[in-house]
Motif scaffolding. Structure first.
Motif, PDB file in Angstrom:
ATOM      1  N   ARG A  71       0.849  -1.290  -0.006  1.00 29.89           N
ATOM      2  CA  ARG A  71      -0.087   0.017  -0.048  1.00 29.89           C
ATOM      3  C   ARG A  71       0.787   1.257   0.108  1.00 29.89           C
ATOM      4  N   MET A  72       2.186   1.119  -0.638  1.00 24.74           N
ATOM      5  CA  MET A  72       2.976   2.288  -0.809  1.00 24.74           C
ATOM      6  C   MET A  72       2.104   3.451  -1.264  1.00 24.74           C
ATOM      7  N   PRO A  73       2.219   4.649  -0.686  1.00 27.40           N
ATOM      8  CA  PRO A  73       3.176   5.208   0.229  1.00 27.40           C
ATOM      9  C   PRO A  73       2.764   5.099   1.735  1.00 27.40           C
ATOM     10  N   ARG A  74       1.440   4.322   2.029  1.00 26.92           N
ATOM     11  CA  ARG A  74       1.078   4.397   3.308  1.00 26.92           C
ATOM     12  C   ARG A  74       1.898   3.829   4.288  1.00 26.92           C
ATOM     13  N   VAL A 131       3.427 -15.287  -0.775  1.00 24.44           N
ATOM     14  CA  VAL A 131       3.595 -13.449  -0.061  1.00 24.44           C
ATOM     15  C   VAL A 131       5.013 -13.297  -0.240  1.00 24.44           C
ATOM     16  N   PHE A 132       5.882 -14.171   0.654  1.00 22.66           N
ATOM     17  CA  PHE A 132       7.146 -13.888   0.725  1.00 22.66           C
ATOM     18  C   PHE A 132       7.919 -13.775  -0.566  1.00 22.66           C
ATOM     19  N   ASP A 133       7.508 -14.547  -1.525  1.00 27.83           N
ATOM     20  CA  ASP A 133       8.103 -14.461  -2.953  1.00 27.83           C
ATOM     21  C   ASP A 133       7.857 -13.250  -3.826  1.00 27.83           C
ATOM     22  N   LEU A 134       6.838 -12.700  -3.648  1.00 25.51           N
ATOM     23  CA  LEU A 134       6.292 -11.775  -4.653  1.00 25.51           C
ATOM     24  C   LEU A 134       6.221 -10.440  -3.651  1.00 25.51           C
ATOM     25  N   LEU A 135       6.315 -10.385  -2.477  1.00 23.23           N
ATOM     26  CA  LEU A 135       6.332  -9.043  -1.997  1.00 23.23           C
ATOM     27  C   LEU A 135       7.266  -8.869  -0.917  1.00 23.23           C
ATOM     28  N   GLY A 136       8.139 -10.160  -0.557  1.00 17.49           N
ATOM     29  CA  GLY A 136       9.021  -9.939   0.263  1.00 17.49           C
ATOM     30  C   GLY A 136       8.940  -9.736   1.822  1.00 17.49           C
ATOM     31  N   LEU A 173       7.232 -18.921  -7.059  1.00 15.70           N
ATOM     32  CA  LEU A 173       6.806 -18.905  -8.279  1.00 15.70           C
ATOM     33  C   LEU A 173       8.195 -18.380  -9.248  1.00 15.70           C
ATOM     34  N   MET A 174       8.875 -17.670  -8.638  1.00 17.97           N
ATOM     35  CA  MET A 174      10.200 -16.863  -9.145  1.00 17.97           C
ATOM     36  C   MET A 174      11.186 -17.852  -8.810  1.00 17.97           C
ATOM     37  N   TRP A 175      12.296 -17.869  -9.605  1.00 17.60           N
ATOM     38  CA  TRP A 175      13.293 -18.883  -9.429  1.00 17.60           C
ATOM     39  C   TRP A 175      14.163 -18.322  -8.280  1.00 17.60           C
ATOM     40  N   GLU A 176      15.123 -19.217  -7.746  1.00 16.64           N
ATOM     41  CA  GLU A 176      15.793 -19.119  -6.497  1.00 16.64           C
ATOM     42  C   GLU A 176      16.578 -17.805  -6.486  1.00 16.64           C
ATOM     43  N   ASN A 177      17.527 -17.674  -7.568  1.00 17.98           N
ATOM     44  CA  ASN A 177      18.301 -16.429  -7.471  1.00 17.98           C
ATOM     45  C   ASN A 177      17.851 -15.228  -8.073  1.00 17.98           C
ATOM     46  N   PHE A 178      16.492 -15.043  -8.055  1.00 22.51           N
ATOM     47  CA  PHE A 178      15.819 -13.970  -8.619  1.00 22.51           C
ATOM     48  C   PHE A 178      16.034 -12.908  -7.531  1.00 22.51           C
ATOM     49  N   GLU A 179      16.093 -11.590  -8.013  1.00 26.42           N
ATOM     50  CA  GLU A 179      16.422 -10.566  -7.300  1.00 26.42           C
ATOM     51  C   GLU A 179      14.957  -9.866  -7.187  1.00 26.42           C
ATOM     52  N   GLY A 180      14.723  -9.121  -6.150  1.00 24.33           N
ATOM     53  CA  GLY A 180      13.588  -8.187  -6.162  1.00 24.33           C
ATOM     54  C   GLY A 180      12.313  -8.957  -5.857  1.00 24.33           C
ATOM     55  N   HIS A 181      11.206  -8.170  -5.707  1.00 26.65           N
ATOM     56  CA  HIS A 181       9.762  -8.880  -5.210  1.00 26.65           C
ATOM     57  C   HIS A 181       8.721  -8.275  -6.275  1.00 26.65           C
ATOM     58  N   PRO A 182       8.436  -8.933  -7.079  1.00 30.29           N
ATOM     59  CA  PRO A 182       7.732  -8.467  -8.424  1.00 30.29           C
ATOM     60  C   PRO A 182       6.320  -7.626  -7.947  1.00 30.29           C
ATOM     61  N   LEU A 183       5.582  -8.235  -7.048  1.00 34.69           N
ATOM     62  CA  LEU A 183       4.487  -7.417  -6.717  1.00 34.69           C
ATOM     63  C   LEU A 183       4.614  -6.139  -5.874  1.00 34.69           C
ATOM     64  N   ARG A 184       5.667  -5.603  -5.579  1.00 38.59           N
ATOM     65  CA  ARG A 184       5.882  -4.495  -4.703  1.00 38.59           C
ATOM     66  C   ARG A 184       5.892  -3.306  -5.871  1.00 38.59           C
ATOM     67  N   LYS A 185       4.996  -2.322  -5.330  1.00 34.88           N
ATOM     68  CA  LYS A 185       4.777  -1.240  -6.451  1.00 34.88           C
ATOM     69  C   LYS A 185       5.803  -0.632  -7.024  1.00 34.88           C
ATOM     70  N   ASP A 186       7.064  -0.624  -6.295  1.00 33.62           N
ATOM     71  CA  ASP A 186       8.179   0.050  -6.831  1.00 33.62           C
ATOM     72  C   ASP A 186       9.168  -0.875  -7.694  1.00 33.62           C
ATOM     73  N   PHE A 187       8.608  -1.947  -8.096  1.00 31.48           N
ATOM     74  CA  PHE A 187       9.054  -2.965  -9.142  1.00 31.48           C
ATOM     75  C   PHE A 187       8.676  -2.632 -10.369  1.00 31.48           C
TER      76      PHE A 187
END
Lengths: 390, 163
Positions: B60-63, B111-116, B129-143
């Motif tokens: 819920r960025m920027p909340r 939730v851990f994978d996609l939002l960290g 869902l993402m592979w092991e050495n993927f960097e970042g969390h895709p469902l974050r709004k700043d991704f």
């Protein structure tokens, strides 16, 4: 004293019996599975992320590609979620046609399951009959929407078009004919000694455990829990139709098979009732911001022209709010957790995938069985990877 | 079960745990603090909420606090739904409920994978869902929607590191 050694076997992701790109890492002691780890994500397309930047109408074709074996049921689930947020309801005729489409999709999905599940276990004949009948539904989809597998026919606010007479005739014919075909499937498998030996007492799961693992749909009902979203939270006029929720007793592969076979019968019953009592009237809600204004209107009315331009270039704004709306897909409860912020695209759309939780129960179901039974168990859960990976 | 009775019993059992109440188009939702969260969930399981339908993570960025994790519960006896929300600041963990509901295992992993968002006490917290050495969390709004390396040329050498 002999030391027991285990072997790791990689089943999938390119294995014909895992029905897509499911990979299961099996740890074997001889032929017995001592540990199983499903690995998913090979078909991850980031649909939830894409949804956040698309308009509500543009998301619709993406939902087809979740459980692509029963696409109309996904369309229905998504449209109902958006309609609930907008506070609108589709007209009665549209609701009935939506039920027909969703039930045809369910039959289509079960056909794919029946054919491939039997093929995996070694009964080759069934797939030919199942796909012969699946083809008829594909022809109906093509008649009504132009697409065979991914119709996108159910739209936010109603339907893309009204049903053609040809479609209604085709459905009527199918309703009359299908019970006979179903009889044929039963003759091939239900009392077949090889089939019962391969499926009875395999992959058993108790009702409490099935609930705890988040199983829904036929896989949960095979364990004797009569939970069906169509009955528990009726939507799209399902309360008008008379149908039963078949349940199993022991929760093994055979019970899940019987439940789905009975669902064929119930679904065709619902379609029969819907097509005979099809109300007349419009198939689209009268909200002018959802339907494209017709060309005649556009040529004579400036506000219709602007509306048409706005709908197609910007999309339709949907009020803010949060809700969870679920439908009974072919595989189980398909839910949409929708967060709207008042703009033309969702702030967040979480898809509650039934197959995701079915696959999560695989370690529990596989351990202790033989490798050959793993094939039967995966088939009996009827997982579709498009919905697991999203 | 009657939701009013359940919630008043819950506030007796875990006092001051319910921070907010809302109605999500017919589904009641309560917001609880992260410290009393596990106790609330255990109590609700005891009240008959035996199905964890889904775990939803929302950025819920920027909340501030930034994240919401919504647990959708259902009682299989009378099909009564209840949503439990925890609000989290970045880097804060939620206690895992996978010991109470098995379905939380994969739900929380997603939730851990996609939002960290971390889940303390989770038995197997890996990407799903993402592979092991993927960097970042895709469902974050700043991704970024296109992915992180969309402006870099495709390089077969870097892609090798992934496998």
């Amino acid at each position: 004293m002999s030391e027991s050694k285990t072997v790791t076997l990689n089943m999938g992701p390119h294995h014909p019996a895992t029905h897509g790109v499911l990979r299961v890492v099996l740890e074997l002691d001889g032929e017995t599975i001592v540990n199983a780890t499903p690995v998913i994500g090979y078909l991850h397309r980031g649909i939830e992320k894409i949804c956040e930047s698309r308009t509500y109408q543009q998301i619709l074709p993406l939902t087809d590609r979740l459980d692509y074996s029963a696409a109309s049921a996904n369309n229905l689930g998504y449209c109902l979620a958006v309609e609930k947020l907008m506070g609108i309801e589709a007209p009665k005729r549209a609701q009935y046609l939506r039920v027909i489409m969703a039930e045809l999709a369910r039959i289509m999905g079960h056909h794919l399951w029946l054919g491939t599940h039997a093929l995996d276990i070694g009964a080759m004949t069934v797939i030919f009959y199942a796909f012969r009948d699946r083809e008829m539904i594909m022809a109906m989809n093509e008649e009504i929407s132009g697409y065979r597998l991914t119709p996108s026919f159910i739209r936010i606010g109603g339907l893309a078009y009204d049903a053609t007479d040809d479609f209604i005739q085709k459905v009527r014919k199918f309703v009359q004919w299908f019970p006979k075909a179903l009889e044929g499937y039963h003759q091939l498998l239900t009392d077949n000694k090889i089939w019962t030996t391969r499926t009875m007492n395999i992959g058993k799961i108790s009702a409490a455990e099935a609930i705890n693992h988040g199983l829904t749909g036929p896989s949960l009902r095979g364990s004797g829990v009569a939970y069906d979203v169509r009955k528990a939270f009726p939507y799209s006029s399902y309360e008008d139709f008379d149908f039963k929720v078949p349940i199993g007793e022991t929760g093994d592969v055979y019970d899940r098979y019987l439940v789905r076979m009975e669902e064929f019968k119930q679904s065709i019953g619902i379609i029969g009732q819907a097509i005979e009592n099809l109300p007349s009237g419009p198939v689209f809600t009268d909200n002018p911001w959802l339907a494209n204004p017709s060309l005649e209107e556009v040529q004579s009315d400036i506000s219709a022209l602007i509306r048409r331009f706005m709908i197609n270039s910007k999309g339709t704004p949907v009020p803010g709010g949060e809700l969870y709306s679920a439908v009974e897909g072919a595989k189980g409860e398909l839910g949409f957790y929708l967060v709207g912020d008042g703009s033309e695209h969702p702030y967040r759309l979480k898809i509650r995938s039934s197959c995701f939780y079915l696959a999560s129960a695989l370690p529990r179901l596989l351990v202790g069985h033989m490798v050959a039974d793993a094939i039967a168990i995966i088939g009996s859960l009827d997982v579709v990877l498009g919905e697991i990976d999203r | 079960m009657e939701i009013e009775k359940t919630l008043s019993a819950l506030s007796k059992e875990c006092p001051d745990s319910i921070l907010k109440r809302a109605d999500r188009h017919g589904m009641p939702e309560i917001t609880v603090g992260a410290d009393s969260f596990l106790k609330v969930m255990e109590t609700l399981r005891g009240f008959g909420f035996d199905m964890l339908t889904d775990v939803v993570g929302i950025d819920r960025m920027p909340r501030m606090p930034r994240f919401d994790v919504v647990y959708l519960l259902m009682s299989m006896e009378d099909f009564c739904r209840l949503a439990i929300t925890v609000e989290l600041v970045e880097g804060q963990d939620v206690p895992s409920v996978s010991g109470i509901w098995n379905s939380a295992n994969w739900g929380e992993r997603e939730v851990f994978d996609l939002l960290g968002i971390g889940f303390s006490g989770h038995p197997d917290l890996r990407r799903i869902l993402m592979w092991e050495n993927f960097e970042g969390h895709p469902l974050r709004k700043d991704f970024p929607l296109e992915g992180k390396d969309f402006d870099k040329p495709f390089d077969t050498e870097t892609i090798k590191d992934y496998f």
